[in-house]
Design an enzyme around this catalytic site. Sequence first.
Site, PDB file in Angstrom:
ATOM      1  N   HIS A  26      15.930   2.449 141.272  1.00 46.62           N
ATOM      2  CA  HIS A  26      14.732   1.746 140.811  1.00 46.62           C
ATOM      3  C   HIS A  26      14.584   1.925 139.311  1.00 46.62           C
ATOM      4  CE1 HIS A  26      10.126   1.447 140.630  1.00 46.62           C
ATOM      5  NE2 HIS A  26      10.616   0.232 140.652  1.00 46.62           N
ATOM      6  N   CYS A  60       8.963   9.473 142.474  1.00 46.34           N
ATOM      7  CA  CYS A  60       8.336   8.607 141.473  1.00 46.34           C
ATOM      8  C   CYS A  60       7.609   7.433 142.118  1.00 46.34           C
ATOM      9  CB  CYS A  60       9.372   8.072 140.490  1.00 46.34           C
ATOM     10  SG  CYS A  60       9.910   9.325 139.334  1.00 46.34           S
ATOM     11  N   HIS A  61       8.343   6.639 142.849  1.00 47.74           N
ATOM     12  CA  HIS A  61       7.744   5.422 143.385  1.00 47.74           C
ATOM     13  C   HIS A  61       7.982   5.252 144.873  1.00 47.74           C
ATOM     14  CE1 HIS A  61       8.528   4.598 139.017  1.00 47.74           C
ATOM     15  NE2 HIS A  61       7.236   4.626 139.100  1.00 47.74           N
ATOM     16  N   GLY A  62       8.350   6.370 145.514  1.00 46.28           N
ATOM     17  CA  GLY A  62       8.395   6.389 146.971  1.00 46.28           C
ATOM     18  C   GLY A  62       9.562   5.676 147.630  1.00 46.28           C
ATOM     19  N   PRO A  97       2.719   2.499 141.175  1.00 43.17           N
ATOM     20  CA  PRO A  97       2.887   1.157 141.741  1.00 43.17           C
ATOM     21  C   PRO A  97       2.851   1.170 143.262  1.00 43.17           C
ATOM     22  CG  PRO A  97       4.986   2.009 141.014  1.00 43.17           C
ATOM     23  CD  PRO A  97       3.975   3.070 140.735  1.00 43.17           C
TER      24      PRO A  97
END
Lengths: 433, 190
Positions: B135, B154-156, A369
């Site tokens: 998150h 994972c998602h920064g 994402p």
Amino acid sequence: MSGMQHSTYTPKSGLGRWVDARMPLPRLMYDSFVAYPVPRNLNYAYTFGGILSLMLVLQILTGVVLAMHYAANSDLAFNSVEGIMRDVNQGWLLRYMHSTGASFFFIAVYIHMFRGLYYGSYKAPRELLWILGCIIYLLMMATAFMGYVLPWGQMSFWGATVITGFFSAIPLVGDWIQQLLIGGFAVGNPTLNRFFSLHYLLPFMIAGVVILHIWALHVAGQTNPTGIEVKSKTDTVPFSPHATVKDGFAMIVFLFIFAYFIFYIPNFLGHADNYVEANPLKTPSEIVPEWYFLPFYAILRAITFNIGPINSKLGGVLIMFGSIALLFIVPWLDTSKVRSAVYRPWYKLFFWIFIADVVMLGWVGGKPPEGIYPTLALLGAVWYYAHFLIILPVLGLIETPRRMPNSITESVLEKNGGSAHPAGAAAAPQTKG
Amino acid sequence: MSAHEAANEAVDGNRRDFLYIATGMVGVVGAASVAWPFIDQMQPDASTLALAQVEVDVSSVQKGASLTVKWRGKPVVIRYRSDKEVEEAKSVQLSELKDPIARNENLPSDAPATDANRSVPKREAWMVMVEVCTHLGCIPLGEQGEYGGWFCPCHGSQYDTAGRIRKGPAPENMAIPKYEFTSETVVRVG
């Protein structure tokens, strides 16, 4: 089954008459799967109900056998699955049939559902039939999710963490519900135990709802590509041999493709990280669900901002569950009196745009994402909702449908007269009615 | 036999309604009390709750070092922060924070996320924190990222040296569990 024609079953043997007078199960089977009249113009999109029944039986069969070799304990689970792959006779085959089978189950159910959307199968008097199908789909998703946790790999563990984490987004009682689901403060042995128990239970519940689904189908009768109701005897052919042979042929083709995946690319639809044992202290670099959940995963992650009092996490969970809930009310969202997309030029166009949107969402769901992807996910989610909440209701009011034939027979004869294409292989020999 | 005959002649409506309602209510209470064990058994069991508190000897942890313990199945990091890290965390204005709430279970739920509020009094240099990204539950890596705190691969999501979310998709600061120093060298978490 009340909506059916008068029964034509006549038991031939003495034993047959004896059973028929006491518990007429053979009569029910004969009336449902032999003499049962089906529209003569069914095409191959209508064979997936049969394929799905076959897949359910296959999954239960392979699942029951795998459970004989599997240990539902967080210390043993991963190694017992490796034992199935290496030590158990034919274990690798049975496990690949089961894991690939889940994917093919979903391929079949998606085609089945899109067929229903395309031909307007959900419209009156088949709303309950459609809703029962939606319930089966929900049960399938729950079963598949819990089954994916059982091998106790990294994706199993972290997938379970993320999915049960959805419930913690619920205000006030969220954390309590999450602890109730996983039986602890983090995913662990209690989670694995209960998921195994429920994973074994749910397929039988699916089988129960499938019986209701077929019952509702046989009350209203099948739809067909024209969407015109059966009006006379010439519109139908008996289930056997016509539908049995057509369904059987479709099953064989489907099983060929299924077998190719089992034997040549059994892990193509899986994730390599699930061959690493679950480690509660280390997260894989990217958590992705199985491919069949990716469109919903993309919708979940589309909300990256707070909407008033709803924070981004709860917002994502709400629109994800909402996107499934929408399916239940489709019969009332579609205002068009015409069933089939064949006679609805605009709906046909928007149907294919919807398919493209879902495929795009699935693709985005598998991407990290970052960058352009969250924006694409948001656009896709907005279109998904608009399709059901704006396009479906409005199209029915403003669209001018094409001229429809008066009956199924007429449409078949028109088609056969106009071109070399038979309307359906099974129906062609029956033109004399 | 006279009572039997009387019952046949005149049905007492009030009496019958009372019996219906009374039976129904007993039935509901009965069903609920049978349902409860089936729900209750799903809750964390005694052996899980027994792990709800851990005592950790931190005498070996030097300044600028940390250790990770497992608490309730989740990693809890205990970090003895260097002076530089504490200075950096203290210099951050509340207005710069994405989540201005301390998320510290030892404090009221609306306490602001100042550096002091991310620890317990007199032990400001120590960070005791559930090392789980807010998150989607991944485990961030320590001493990394733009703010020198934690970075989630994972998602920064980027956290500062006080475990506060500064950048990325996570909505909240990482959680501080209930804990106390029971002696100079022992921390009890939970």
